[in-house]
Scaffold this active site. Structure first.
Site, PDB file in Angstrom:
ATOM      1  N   TRP A  70       0.845  -1.201   0.000  1.00 39.78           N
ATOM      2  CA  TRP A  70       0.000   0.000   0.000  1.00 39.78           C
ATOM      3  C   TRP A  70       0.882   1.253   0.000  1.00 39.78           C
ATOM      4  O   TRP A  70       0.693   2.169  -0.808  1.00 39.78           O
ATOM      5  CB  TRP A  70      -0.900  -0.055   1.234  1.00 39.78           C
ATOM      6  N   HIS A 118      11.421  -4.937   5.407  1.00 42.46           N
ATOM      7  CA  HIS A 118      10.809  -5.568   6.587  1.00 42.46           C
ATOM      8  C   HIS A 118      11.867  -5.796   7.670  1.00 42.46           C
ATOM      9  O   HIS A 118      11.626  -6.520   8.640  1.00 42.46           O
ATOM     10  CB  HIS A 118      10.194  -6.924   6.221  1.00 42.46           C
ATOM     11  N   ARG A 140       0.735  -2.288  12.121  1.00 43.11           N
ATOM     12  CA  ARG A 140      -0.660  -2.729  12.084  1.00 43.11           C
ATOM     13  C   ARG A 140      -0.874  -3.579  13.330  1.00 43.11           C
ATOM     14  O   ARG A 140       0.072  -4.210  13.831  1.00 43.11           O
ATOM     15  CB  ARG A 140      -0.852  -3.582  10.826  1.00 43.11           C
ATOM     16  N   ALA A 241      -9.388   0.499  -4.964  1.00 45.42           N
ATOM     17  CA  ALA A 241      -8.731   0.904  -6.215  1.00 45.42           C
ATOM     18  C   ALA A 241      -7.488   0.059  -6.469  1.00 45.42           C
ATOM     19  O   ALA A 241      -7.234  -0.372  -7.599  1.00 45.42           O
ATOM     20  CB  ALA A 241      -8.352   2.384  -6.143  1.00 45.42           C
ATOM     21  N   LYS A 260      -8.241  -8.305   1.709  1.00 46.00           N
ATOM     22  CA  LYS A 260      -9.383  -7.646   2.355  1.00 46.00           C
ATOM     23  C   LYS A 260      -8.976  -6.293   2.927  1.00 46.00           C
ATOM     24  O   LYS A 260      -9.667  -5.308   2.800  1.00 46.00           O
ATOM     25  CB  LYS A 260      -9.890  -8.505   3.522  1.00 46.00           C
TER      26      LYS A 260
END
Length: 303
Positions: A70, A118, A140, A241, A260
């Protein structure tokens, strides 16, 4: 037929390797952290030590399944907005993945280079700090991270699967997954969240108000955007999108990368016992720390 992007080419190769790899042989350890043999090698890590970062580099740090794809999309859009040409990743954009010669090739790339990673804070190449590159770190909540990680392993046809969610949960809690323990990663970054060159973003906040996040991130890296441009970038990088364009950007794996993106999906998988076990682990590792507070655990991880 359009030429495949470097990103899709690299993903295709990695998936081909994954087909041949049993779950028990997926990981290798380097300096105490586990990595997937399909996309990381000891030789690449050794070469990475000599990587020359630039002050203008855009470093995007996150644990796996915490929104790195993202962020890459958002920053590609930001750069396209301020410069006339379309931004293409000339290499697979995860810094520690690829062949050892990658870093030599990267010397030729124009600034700003987008570097996703990462890696735990203390495993980043030293030149990132000596050359004062700015780092955006996105977290997150751990329950949704584990859920997304499990689905990635078990939904993508060519990646080794876990026998069950219970099996995966046990490995995740022990840190026996790619890039090691979420909690070790968090403890490591927690010490540096107030460093001058680091900006913290919460995945859940970005889901709630993407435009505000885009504005904050652009300003942090010194990009000047109008309100209209911020809104246009936000519209092009909503989860929906990106999912719609995912095959074009990432090939067949795209829809699995943008599955999701929901907040609270963990409630569909976690048993009460597992939920309590993670609550205890969170309390032991992060409760009361700056990162523990920023994660809004009680809001996002309590049923």
């Amino acid at each position: 037929m359009a030429q495949k992007s470097k990103v899709i080419e690299y993903i295709d190769e990695a998936l081909e390797k994954s087909k041949e790899t049993a779950l028990s042989r997926l990981l290798f350890s380097y300096e105490g952290i586990t990595y997937p043999i399909t996309i990381c090698t000891t030789e690449t890590f050794q070469a990475l030590d000599h990587f020359e970062a630039r002050r203008e580099d855009i470093v995007l740090a996150s644990y796996p399944k915490c929104g790195s794809n993202w962020l890459l999309q958002i920053f590609s859009e930001i750069i396209c907005t301020i410069s006339p040409q379309k931004y293409e990743h000339p290499e697979f954009p995860v810094l520690e993945c690829g062949d050892p010669e990658k870093y030599q090739r990267m010397k030729q790339f124009p600034s700003p280079r987008i570097l996703a990673t990462h890696l735990h804070y203390d495993k980043l190449p030293k030149s990132i700090f000596t050359n004062k590159a700015k780092i955006l770190v996105m977290f997150r909540n751990p329950k949704d991270t584990a859920t997304s990680f499990f689905h990635f392993h078990n939904d993508v046809p060519d990646i080794p699967s876990f026998g069950s969610w219970d099996d995966f949960f046990s490995y995740f809690m022990k840190g026996q997954v790619s890039w090691g323990s979420y909690f070790d990663y968090a403890i490591n970054w927690n010490k540096h969240l107030d460093d001058k060159n680091i900006l913290f973003i919460l995945y859940e906040d970005l889901r709630e108000n993407l435009a505000a996040g885009v504005k904050q991130m652009a300003e942090f890296f010194g990009f000047s955007l109008t309100g209209e441009q911020i809104q246009a970038i936000s519209d092009r990088t909503t989860f929906q999108a990106m999912r719609a364009k995912s095959q074009e950007t990432h090939g067949p794996i795209g829809p699995f990368l943008f599955r999701k993106g929901e907040v609270g999906d963990w409630k569909n998988l976690f048993s009460e016992t597992q939920s309590q076990e993670m609550d205890e682990k969170f309390n032991e590792c992060l409760a009361g720390t700056p990162l523990g507070v920023k994660l809004k655990y009680d809001i996002h991880c309590k049923a």
